[in-house]
Write a protein that holds these residues in place. Structure first.
Motif, mmCIF file in Angstrom:
data_model
loop_
_atom_site.group_PDB
_atom_site.id
_atom_site.type_symbol
_atom_site.label_atom_id
_atom_site.label_comp_id
_atom_site.label_asym_id
_atom_site.label_seq_id
_atom_site.Cartn_x
_atom_site.Cartn_y
_atom_site.Cartn_z
ATOM 1 N N ALA A 7 43.005 -21.119 38.154
ATOM 2 C CA ALA A 7 44.219 -19.991 39.167
ATOM 3 C C ALA A 7 44.684 -21.690 39.108
ATOM 4 O O ALA A 7 45.651 -21.517 39.259
ATOM 5 C CB ALA A 7 43.747 -19.846 40.377
ATOM 6 N N ASP A 12 48.709 -21.104 39.877
ATOM 7 C CA ASP A 12 48.608 -20.178 40.787
ATOM 8 C C ASP A 12 48.236 -21.016 42.284
ATOM 9 O O ASP A 12 46.657 -20.803 42.786
ATOM 10 C CB ASP A 12 48.410 -18.814 40.493
ATOM 11 C CG ASP A 12 47.404 -17.990 40.975
ATOM 12 O OD1 ASP A 12 48.187 -18.458 42.764
ATOM 13 O OD2 ASP A 12 47.281 -17.130 41.857
ATOM 14 N N THR A 15 46.681 -18.337 45.030
ATOM 15 C CA THR A 15 45.084 -18.069 44.944
ATOM 16 C C THR A 15 43.970 -19.448 44.646
ATOM 17 O O THR A 15 42.670 -19.198 45.319
ATOM 18 C CB THR A 15 44.973 -17.564 43.435
ATOM 19 O OG1 THR A 15 45.498 -16.578 43.343
ATOM 20 C CG2 THR A 15 44.026 -16.348 42.769
ATOM 21 N N TYR A 18 42.737 -20.124 47.518
ATOM 22 C CA TYR A 18 41.635 -19.673 48.741
ATOM 23 C C TYR A 18 40.072 -19.649 48.314
ATOM 24 O O TYR A 18 39.514 -19.816 49.076
ATOM 25 C CB TYR A 18 42.380 -18.242 48.564
ATOM 26 C CG TYR A 18 41.626 -17.024 48.799
ATOM 27 C CD1 TYR A 18 41.715 -16.802 50.022
ATOM 28 C CD2 TYR A 18 40.364 -16.170 47.615
ATOM 29 C CE1 TYR A 18 40.423 -15.727 50.396
ATOM 30 C CE2 TYR A 18 39.624 -15.459 48.119
ATOM 31 C CZ TYR A 18 39.909 -15.136 49.610
ATOM 32 O OH TYR A 18 38.814 -14.355 49.941
ATOM 33 N N TYR A 19 40.090 -19.661 46.702
ATOM 34 C CA TYR A 19 38.940 -20.053 45.952
ATOM 35 C C TYR A 19 38.280 -21.516 46.050
ATOM 36 O O TYR A 19 37.052 -21.472 46.359
ATOM 37 C CB TYR A 19 38.911 -20.134 44.569
ATOM 38 C CG TYR A 19 39.070 -17.954 44.133
ATOM 39 C CD1 TYR A 19 38.856 -17.486 44.917
ATOM 40 C CD2 TYR A 19 40.402 -18.302 43.434
ATOM 41 C CE1 TYR A 19 38.608 -15.736 43.613
ATOM 42 C CE2 TYR A 19 40.490 -16.930 43.390
ATOM 43 C CZ TYR A 19 39.546 -15.557 43.417
ATOM 44 O OH TYR A 19 40.046 -13.935 42.693
#
Length: 99
Positions: A7, A12, A15, A18-19
């Motif tokens: 990502a 991005d 994202t 988040y990961y």
């Protein structure tokens, strides 16, 4: 981390972060993995030009190097938007890896 990096290289940032939060939760018991998740969070903060996150990750990198083996707040996602010492509920998608 693999999903976060993918990502990141697609720009991005949401994202990727988040990961990275997930990688942080899973990597906390390991000083290397814990610190690596904060390093990548710092990289995302720089790309986003998010000074608060940038400063928060700088402090967290130092803390992860010093304290990972002593104590970590279980479930804490590692972003500057949460207290660095606050335990948090573990996301349901991570439970299978922590059981």
């Amino acid at each position: 981390m693999q999903l976060a990096r993918a990502a990141y290289f697609k720009a991005d940032w949401q994202t990727a972060f988040y990961y990275l939060e997930n990688a942080h939760v899973l990597g906390q018991p390991s000083t290397r993995r814990h610190t690596l998740s904060h390093w990548w969070m710092l990289k995302v903060a720089i790309k986003r030009r998010d000074v608060r996150e940038w400063l928060g990750q700088t402090v967290r990198i130092l803390a992860s190097l010093l304290f990972s083996r002593l104590w970590v707040p279980v479930g804490n996602t590692g972003g500057a938007n949460v207290s660095a010492i606050k335990p948090m509920p573990i996301r349901p998608e991570l439970n299978q890896y922590l059981e």
